[in-house]
Design an enzyme around this catalytic site. Structure first.
Site, mmCIF file in Angstrom:
data_model
loop_
_atom_site.group_PDB
_atom_site.id
_atom_site.type_symbol
_atom_site.label_atom_id
_atom_site.label_comp_id
_atom_site.label_asym_id
_atom_site.label_seq_id
_atom_site.Cartn_x
_atom_site.Cartn_y
_atom_site.Cartn_z
ATOM 1 N N PHE A 261 -7.557 -20.804 30.893
ATOM 2 C CA PHE A 261 -8.886 -20.174 30.910
ATOM 3 C C PHE A 261 -9.894 -21.199 31.458
ATOM 4 C CE2 PHE A 261 -6.414 -18.685 27.260
ATOM 5 C CZ PHE A 261 -6.361 -17.316 27.468
ATOM 6 N N ASP B 80 -6.684 -19.497 35.558
ATOM 7 C CA ASP B 80 -7.653 -18.481 35.152
ATOM 8 C C ASP B 80 -7.292 -17.194 35.882
ATOM 9 O OD1 ASP B 80 -10.647 -18.723 33.746
ATOM 10 O OD2 ASP B 80 -10.435 -17.006 35.093
ATOM 11 N N SER B 81 -7.678 -16.060 35.291
ATOM 12 C CA SER B 81 -7.375 -14.773 35.943
ATOM 13 C C SER B 81 -8.447 -14.396 36.972
ATOM 14 C CB SER B 81 -7.242 -13.668 34.883
ATOM 15 O OG SER B 81 -8.418 -13.627 34.111
ATOM 16 N N ASN C 94 -2.447 -14.921 34.703
ATOM 17 C CA ASN C 94 -2.730 -14.485 33.350
ATOM 18 C C ASN C 94 -2.179 -15.547 32.403
ATOM 19 O OD1 ASN C 94 -2.037 -13.413 30.701
ATOM 20 N ND2 ASN C 94 -2.694 -11.441 31.527
ATOM 21 N N ALA C 95 -3.037 -16.093 31.559
ATOM 22 C CA ALA C 95 -2.638 -17.237 30.732
ATOM 23 C C ALA C 95 -1.456 -16.903 29.820
ATOM 24 C CB ALA C 95 -3.824 -17.708 29.904
ATOM 25 N N ASP D 222 -9.277 -22.217 26.085
ATOM 26 C CA ASP D 222 -10.683 -21.816 25.882
ATOM 27 C C ASP D 222 -10.842 -20.360 26.315
ATOM 28 O OD1 ASP D 222 -13.403 -21.769 25.456
ATOM 29 O OD2 ASP D 222 -13.901 -22.779 27.334
ATOM 30 N N CYS E 70 -14.790 -18.727 20.750
ATOM 31 C CA CYS E 70 -16.244 -18.501 20.785
ATOM 32 C C CYS E 70 -16.625 -17.200 20.087
ATOM 33 C CB CYS E 70 -16.772 -18.543 22.216
ATOM 34 S SG CYS E 70 -15.969 -17.397 23.325
HETATM 35 N N1 SAH Z 1 -13.031 -23.130 29.880
HETATM 36 C C1 SAH Z 1 -14.065 -22.626 30.726
HETATM 37 C C2 SAH Z 1 -14.724 -21.360 30.216
HETATM 38 C C3 SAH Z 1 -13.761 -20.231 29.934
HETATM 39 S S1 SAH Z 1 -14.490 -18.669 29.831
HETATM 40 C C4 SAH Z 1 -15.089 -23.750 30.949
HETATM 41 O O1 SAH Z 1 -15.308 -24.538 30.048
HETATM 42 O O2 SAH Z 1 -15.664 -23.816 32.035
HETATM 43 C C5 SAH Z 1 -13.105 -17.659 29.702
HETATM 44 C C6 SAH Z 1 -12.302 -17.497 30.980
HETATM 45 O O3 SAH Z 1 -11.116 -16.803 30.678
HETATM 46 C C7 SAH Z 1 -12.967 -16.673 32.072
HETATM 47 O O4 SAH Z 1 -13.099 -17.478 33.214
HETATM 48 C C8 SAH Z 1 -11.996 -15.506 32.357
HETATM 49 O O5 SAH Z 1 -11.861 -15.236 33.735
HETATM 50 C C9 SAH Z 1 -10.714 -16.062 31.810
HETATM 51 N N2 SAH Z 1 -9.699 -15.089 31.356
HETATM 52 C C10 SAH Z 1 -9.871 -13.990 30.589
HETATM 53 N N3 SAH Z 1 -8.678 -13.432 30.284
HETATM 54 C C11 SAH Z 1 -7.734 -14.210 30.868
HETATM 55 C C12 SAH Z 1 -6.307 -14.174 30.905
HETATM 56 N N4 SAH Z 1 -5.616 -13.237 30.256
HETATM 57 N N5 SAH Z 1 -5.669 -15.139 31.587
HETATM 58 C C13 SAH Z 1 -6.335 -16.118 32.225
HETATM 59 N N6 SAH Z 1 -7.679 -16.198 32.219
HETATM 60 C C14 SAH Z 1 -8.374 -15.268 31.553
#
Ligand code: SAH
Length: 386
Positions: free
Chosen positions: A221, A242-243, A269-270, A290, A330
């Site tokens: 993420f 990130d997705s 996808n994480a 995150d 969060c």
């Molecule tokens: N860690 C980042 C903020 C993360 S915000 C920083 O500090 O800059 C959450 C992120 O999760 C978003 O960018 C969103 O695109 C991503 N996201 C949401 N679902 C996801 C998934 N299933 N797999 C990967 N990324 C995902």
């Protein structure tokens, strides 16, 4: 000033230090107008303080002061100056931070984020919306910004029957704002989308994560690369996933602007990606999680808890003794105790023993008010695998 009468229950809530009064605890609204500063009265007519009144929200009153005082330009100016003073104490090596964190700065309904020379403001209730001009003039006096944007397209404004249209309150806003955070050069987009691409609330957690990070790191993420870029100087390699392809474009630009050569980004996808890594018996020395808020409300708590547990389980499988896990949430509905419990369960399932290295929250420019639990929303836990 109109008076609004509240029940005994509301009175004890105010006495307990919480600034919100719900509609079920309002006895008589009197002549109160949308967004007006009103006197809050108990059933005997005694004044409990002053508040912003909302004619449509479930939160009818947001306390501004527990004194019977005038709320004028001088009032707002003093609160904003106090907010700036706190940031001057707690913000280091960054020109971007949250200048006003609503209740945390005794200004419910107001958020002000500073990105270098520019301000992004959220007026979240009728009271702050009504005060928009005076707030603009106070902010100009306090920080002399080149531009102030009101990000009024936030969905909660619907509950206040306020329009959802962003508005430039003063000056001009460029397409991209250069930002300094912990010495890194980043790029913020204040005009488009809900997200600026810079996560101010993680500012101190980035430094903490970088302190513990080592070896081969994985930042799940990653969005625009916050954790990945901070950890890179202390790691052999960092992979950020990130997705969102859009966010990764900014992540790549941020990486290149800082001359970091050991960071790669991948769209994935994480949940699936972590499972694939475990299946391939891959190992990492540091993993950061995150995710977005899985629990947006109390109603989807079960699914959210499963989500947090699953992602932590999957990350822990990649770590060996000495490995570091940085895990964030969060959602303010998932408190620190719950998150610790979920990670403990995930660790037992993954057959790992964890030592707690740090229990952190949002950066200090997002102050937490002891009597307002809602002001603490971000948790960042750092563990070592034994
Ligand atoms: N860690 C980042 C903020 C993360 S915000 C920083 O500090 O800059 C959450 C992120 O999760 C978003 O960018 C969103 O695109 C991503 N996201 C949401 N679902 C996801 C998934 N299933 N797999 C990967 N990324 C995902």
């Amino acid at each position: 000033m109109s008076g609004v009468k509240v029940t005994r229950k509301a009175e004890s809530r105010i006495e307990s230090g919480h600034p919100w009064i719900f509609s079920s605890d309002v006895a008589e609204r009197g002549q109160a107008q949308p967004g007006e500063v009103v006197r809050v009265l108990n059933l005997r007519g005694q004044c409990l303080g002053v508040a912003h009144y909302s004619s449509t929200s479930q939160i009818v009153l947001r306390m501004l002061s527990r004194k019977d005082q005038v709320v004028d330009r001088a009032f707002y100016l003093a609160r904003l100056q106090a907010a700036l003073k706190h940031r001057q104490h707690v913000v280091r090596e960054s020109d971007s931070y949250r200048l006003v964190h609503a209740e945390g700065d005794l200004l419910p309904g107001l958020i002000v984020d500073r990105y270098g020379d520019y301000l992004s403001v959220q007026l979240l209730d009728q009271g702050m919306d009504t005060a928009s001009e005076v707030l603009t003039s106070c902010l100009e006096e306090v920080v002399q910004p080149k531009g102030i944007l009101a990000r009024n397209d936030v969905p909660v404004r619907k509950l206040e029957s306020l329009p959802l249209v962003p508005k430039v309150l003063s000056g001009e806003l460029p397409e991209r704002v250069p930002v300094k955070m912990n010495g890194l050069s980043l790029e913020a987009d204040l005009l488009h989308g809900q997200k600026t691409g810079v996560y101010l609330d993680q500012r101190e957690n980035y430094v903490a994560a970088a302190h513990w990070a080592r070896g081969r790191a994985l930042d799940c993420f990653t969005s625009t690369g916050g954790f990945a870029l901070h950890m890179a100087p202390n790691c052999e390699s960092v992979e950020g996933i990130d997705s969102s392809a859009e966010a990764l474009k900014t992540a790549t630009a941020n990486r290149d602007a800082n001359g970091l050569k050991n960071v790669t980004f991948r769209e994935a996808n994480a949940f699936d990606y972590l499972a694939g890594l475990a299946a391939g018996r891959r190992h990492f020395d540091t993993v950061v999680l995150d995710p977005p808020a899985f629990a947006k409300s109390k109603t989807n708590m079960d699914a959210a808890m499963r989500g947090y547990k699953e992602i932590n389980f999957k990350a822990l499988r990649l770590l060996q003794p000495g490995g570091v896990l940085v895990t964030c949430s969060c959602s303010h509905h998932v408190n620190e105790g719950t998150l610790l419990q979920l990670v403990a369960e995930a660790a037992l399932d993954a057959g790992k023993t964890l030592r707690v290295l740090e229990r952190r929250a949002q950066a200090q420019d997002h102050p937490i008010l002891l009597t307002v639990p809602e002001t603490l929303y971000l948790k960042c836990l750092i563990f070592e695998v034994l």
